[in-house]
Motif scaffolding. Structure first.
Motif, mmCIF file in Angstrom:
data_model
loop_
_atom_site.group_PDB
_atom_site.id
_atom_site.type_symbol
_atom_site.label_atom_id
_atom_site.label_comp_id
_atom_site.label_asym_id
_atom_site.label_seq_id
_atom_site.Cartn_x
_atom_site.Cartn_y
_atom_site.Cartn_z
ATOM 1 N N LEU A 11 8.933 -17.291 47.919
ATOM 2 C CA LEU A 11 9.399 -18.610 47.528
ATOM 3 C C LEU A 11 8.404 -19.285 46.598
ATOM 4 O O LEU A 11 7.191 -19.217 46.806
ATOM 5 N N VAL B 261 13.410 -18.515 44.383
ATOM 6 C CA VAL B 261 12.806 -17.194 44.200
ATOM 7 C C VAL B 261 12.960 -16.785 42.740
ATOM 8 O O VAL B 261 13.787 -17.335 42.007
ATOM 9 N N HIS C 131 16.093 -18.761 50.767
ATOM 10 C CA HIS C 131 16.574 -18.243 49.490
ATOM 11 C C HIS C 131 18.100 -18.198 49.427
ATOM 12 O O HIS C 131 18.667 -18.162 48.330
#
Length: 260
Positions: free
Chosen positions: A238, A128, A121
């Protein structure tokens, strides 16, 4: 000079991290990543971690990211280099404590040698979701609360990152086999008329590695299990190809929400 390396497992994530962000790729013998034609490959063996640390340093790598699925290897003691042989007692103790402990110790090995660990991320913030609706109406609040309560209770036991509740009853909990197996089990044994899959990190989990993830296959399997919605943790799960995930939601009529 490229200063980043992707410790690549299987699945879509390694390619997503490489898109638009050049990096070396560490490929272990028993875990070939799905990256045809990739450049800057650093081959590795689990028994030769000392050589891997050396190769990364020679390549000028300063940052590493772990991406993709990787099962516990079967090690050949006859192949250990000196550095790995010295680490065996430490790694054996970590393996006995569960996946989270093992991953924390592996990350510590890299950090002790001067490598910074990046989460997926941090490299691709677009993978995300912010809190709110991604597709469809809000999931059933009772089912969400029930599934979350189970995950909160089981988190300290390092069990899993997902649970399913329908009509206030828990009908499935993720274990070592993963989310796909959970959804297939529910589809085969207790298909729900509605219900919610909740996917969240374990309490205190280090999100730089093994962050929970869903993809379009997750959506289709959830629909096959009779579920009506998926709730994920905002900023902490994710989306492996956001466009494909949202397309799958539109095709199946499944709702997808991100929540704090």
């Amino acid at each position: 000079m490229v200063k980043r390396a992707i410790i690549a497992g299987t699945g879509a994530l390694p390619a997503l991290l490489l898109a638009g962000s050049p990096a070396h790729v560490v490929s272990f013998d028993d875990v070939p990543p799905d990256l045809p034609g990739m450049a800057r490959l650093i081959p590795a063996r689990f028994e030769k971690l000392g050589k891997l640390f050396y190769d990364l340093s020679v390549a000028g790598v300063r940052e590493v990211a772990f991406a993709g699925a990787m099962s516990r290897p079967v090690l050949d003691p006859g192949q250990f280099d000196a550095a790995t042989a010295a680490l065996v007692p430490r790694l054996t103790a970590a393996m006995a404590q569960g996946d989270d402990a093992l991953l924390r110790d592996v990350m510590a090995l890299f950090e002790e040698r001067g490598f910074a660990i990046l989460g997926a991320h941090q490299i691709r913030p677009d993978l995300v979701a912010e809190a709110g609706a991604l597709c469809g109406p809000a999931p059933n609040a009772v089912d969400v609360a029930r599934a979350r309560a189970v995950l909160d209770a089981l988190g300290p036991l390092d069990v899993g990152q997902a649970a399913i509740a329908a009509q206030g009853q828990v009908i499935g909990i993720e274990t070592l086999q993963g989310t796909d197996a959970l959804l297939q089990y529910v589809a085969a044994t207790a298909p729900a008329s509605g219900g919610v899959l909740v996917k969240r990190p374990k309490p205190g989990q280090d999100l730089r590695v093994d962050m929970p993830a869903i993809g379009p296959r997750t959506v289709h399997l959830a629909a096959e299990a009779g579920l009506s919605a998926i709730e994920i943790a905002a900023g902490a799960v994710l989306l492996l190809d956001r466009a494909a995930v949202l397309e799958a939601c539109a095709e199946t009529g499944l709702a997808l929400w991100a929540a704090a």
